[in-house]
Write a protein that holds these residues in place. Structure first.
Motif, PDB file in Angstrom:
ATOM      1  N   GLN A  43       0.911  -0.992  -0.045  1.00  0.00           N
ATOM      2  CA  GLN A  43      -0.039   0.010  -0.090  1.00  0.00           C
ATOM      3  C   GLN A  43       0.834   1.297  -0.071  1.00  0.00           C
ATOM      4  O   GLN A  43       1.796   1.267   0.961  1.00  0.00           O
ATOM      5  CB  GLN A  43      -1.014  -0.081   1.162  1.00  0.00           C
ATOM      6  N   THR A  45       1.780   5.163   0.616  1.00  0.00           N
ATOM      7  CA  THR A  45       0.866   6.229   1.289  1.00  0.00           C
ATOM      8  C   THR A  45       0.370   7.032   0.406  1.00  0.00           C
ATOM      9  O   THR A  45       0.481   7.190  -0.855  1.00  0.00           O
ATOM     10  CB  THR A  45       2.248   7.119   2.183  1.00  0.00           C
ATOM     11  N   ALA A  46      -0.555   8.170   0.972  1.00  0.00           N
ATOM     12  CA  ALA A  46      -1.253   9.013   0.395  1.00  0.00           C
ATOM     13  C   ALA A  46      -0.210   9.955  -0.540  1.00  0.00           C
ATOM     14  O   ALA A  46      -0.533  10.357  -1.686  1.00  0.00           O
ATOM     15  CB  ALA A  46      -2.057   9.779   0.999  1.00  0.00           C
ATOM     16  N   GLN A  47       0.731  10.290   0.174  1.00  0.00           N
ATOM     17  CA  GLN A  47       1.742  11.184  -0.456  1.00  0.00           C
ATOM     18  C   GLN A  47       2.522  10.520  -1.631  1.00  0.00           C
ATOM     19  O   GLN A  47       2.685  11.074  -2.937  1.00  0.00           O
ATOM     20  CB  GLN A  47       2.616  11.732   0.691  1.00  0.00           C
ATOM     21  N   ASP A  82      -2.469  15.581   5.960  1.00  0.00           N
ATOM     22  CA  ASP A  82      -2.958  14.866   6.805  1.00  0.00           C
ATOM     23  C   ASP A  82      -3.619  13.473   6.304  1.00  0.00           C
ATOM     24  O   ASP A  82      -4.232  12.765   7.026  1.00  0.00           O
ATOM     25  CB  ASP A  82      -3.756  15.388   7.666  1.00  0.00           C
ATOM     26  N   ALA A  83      -3.603  13.300   4.965  1.00  0.00           N
ATOM     27  CA  ALA A  83      -4.380  12.193   4.227  1.00  0.00           C
ATOM     28  C   ALA A  83      -3.560  10.723   4.659  1.00  0.00           C
ATOM     29  O   ALA A  83      -2.416  10.761   5.129  1.00  0.00           O
ATOM     30  CB  ALA A  83      -4.271  12.454   2.960  1.00  0.00           C
ATOM     31  N   THR A  84      -4.353   9.774   5.080  1.00  0.00           N
ATOM     32  CA  THR A  84      -3.831   8.483   5.295  1.00  0.00           C
ATOM     33  C   THR A  84      -3.922   7.536   4.169  1.00  0.00           C
ATOM     34  O   THR A  84      -3.511   6.235   4.219  1.00  0.00           O
ATOM     35  CB  THR A  84      -4.495   8.116   6.698  1.00  0.00           C
ATOM     36  N   SER A  85      -4.700   7.650   3.248  1.00  0.00           N
ATOM     37  CA  SER A  85      -4.925   6.668   2.057  1.00  0.00           C
ATOM     38  C   SER A  85      -5.053   7.512   0.533  1.00  0.00           C
ATOM     39  O   SER A  85      -5.252   8.822   0.553  1.00  0.00           O
ATOM     40  CB  SER A  85      -5.944   6.019   2.427  1.00  0.00           C
ATOM     41  N   GLU A  88      -8.013   9.726  -0.281  1.00  0.00           N
ATOM     42  CA  GLU A  88      -8.140  11.189   0.062  1.00  0.00           C
ATOM     43  C   GLU A  88      -7.234  11.954  -0.809  1.00  0.00           C
ATOM     44  O   GLU A  88      -7.330  13.111  -0.697  1.00  0.00           O
ATOM     45  CB  GLU A  88      -7.435  11.101   1.335  1.00  0.00           C
TER      46      GLU A  88
END
Length: 303
Positions: A43, A45-47, A82-85, A88
């Protein structure tokens, strides 16, 4: 669905104008393909996800030079701090696409992809049809082609069979109706129609890199830069080479339908009737992302 259809997977193919489905390490191609069974991946990270998507858009989109990428990245990263997925980040992906100012480029969420490639969507896909006008003139209606493998095979088989039926009386002219055809995969359309113009050559196209790509037909199969693109062959030859071909168009003739029209233009035996087309004679690459979402990017223009 608009041109996800071009999203033919690459096996090179798509559902959406002319498209190709790419993995993240592949170069763009002019085709369509079915999404492959997704392998388990770590998975992101969002970034990481957003960085990868913005890079893909910048590297592959025809209008990439229109965008202030430094500003887009700065604003996007601030918005997802602050995104976690990956989910977002979707709004920022859409904003980056909007900056391209290209109505032929779009983003599909995993849910959108599931719907677009479902068995229900394949079964409901439109097919070519035909009839005699005034009992004399064969008219072929060429709708959008969805770009999924099974649907595109049915599209060509149906169009070829109808052409044979209408060709029984050896007509010397044909009407091709592209009105309302919003695009998808151009190759099933071209495969059905490639015997109609005076020549079997299709439309050349240009990658955003400036490299010219050539299309053409051989043994009933359309090729692009030497690669076979037709879902199935259509070797049928019209009983009489058509002395006249009338192409019907309107403002909803767009994308792959316009690319198909380009293959007819300039032929001495072809005339067009109707309204101006949408002006989106471009081709898409469809890129499957790590979470099952898709980018559908305009990467080539038909010439």
């Amino acid at each position: 669905m608009a041109d996800v259809y071009h999203a033919r997977r690459s096996t090179r193919a798509t559902p959406v104008g002319c498209s190709a489905v790419l993995r993240l390490d592949e170069e763009p191609c002019h085709a369509t393909v079915q999404p492959e069974t997704r392998k388990e991946v770590m998975q992101e990270t969002a970034q990481e996800y957003l960085a990868s998507v913005l890079s893909l858009i910048r590297r592959n989109a025809l209008n990439h030079r229109k965008v202030d990428w430094e500003g887009v990245r700065r604003e996007a990263y601030e918005a997802i701090a602050d995104a976690t997925s990956p989910r977002e980040t979707y709004d920022q992906v859409r904003k980056a696409i909007a900056a391209l100012e290209d109505p032929h480029t779009f983003f599909l969420t995993p849910d959108d992809v599931t719907t677009a490639f479902s068995e229900e969507a394949t079964a409901a896909a439109p097919l070519p049809s035909g009839r005699l006008v005034d009992g004399l003139h064969p008219l072929m209606v060429i709708p959008e082609a969805p770009g999924t493998e099974e649907a595109d095979r049915r599209y060509v088989d149906t169009g070829a069979a109808r052409t044979r039926e209408l060709d029984t009386d050896r007509p010397d002219g044909w009407v091709v109706d592209l009105r309302g055809n919003t695009g998808g995969n151009m190759y099933p359309m071209i495969t059905v129609l490639h015997r109609y113009p005076a020549t079997g050559r299709s439309a050349p196209s240009w990658m955003w890199t400036g490299r010219r790509q050539a299309d053409g037909a051989c043994d009933g199969i359309e090729h692009h830069d030497g690669e076979a693109m037709s879902p199935v062959p259509n070797p049928y030859l019209l009983a009489v080479p058509p002395a006249r071909v009338a192409a019907l168009i309107d403002g909803e003739t767009m994308s792959a339908a316009e690319a198909t029209l380009v293959a007819f233009l300039g032929k001495e035996n072809v005339r067009t009737f109707g309204e101006p087309t949408a002006g989106l004679a471009t081709g898409n690459v469809t890129i499957e992302l790590s979470d099952g979402a898709m980018l559908v990017l305009t990467a080539v223009r038909e010439d």
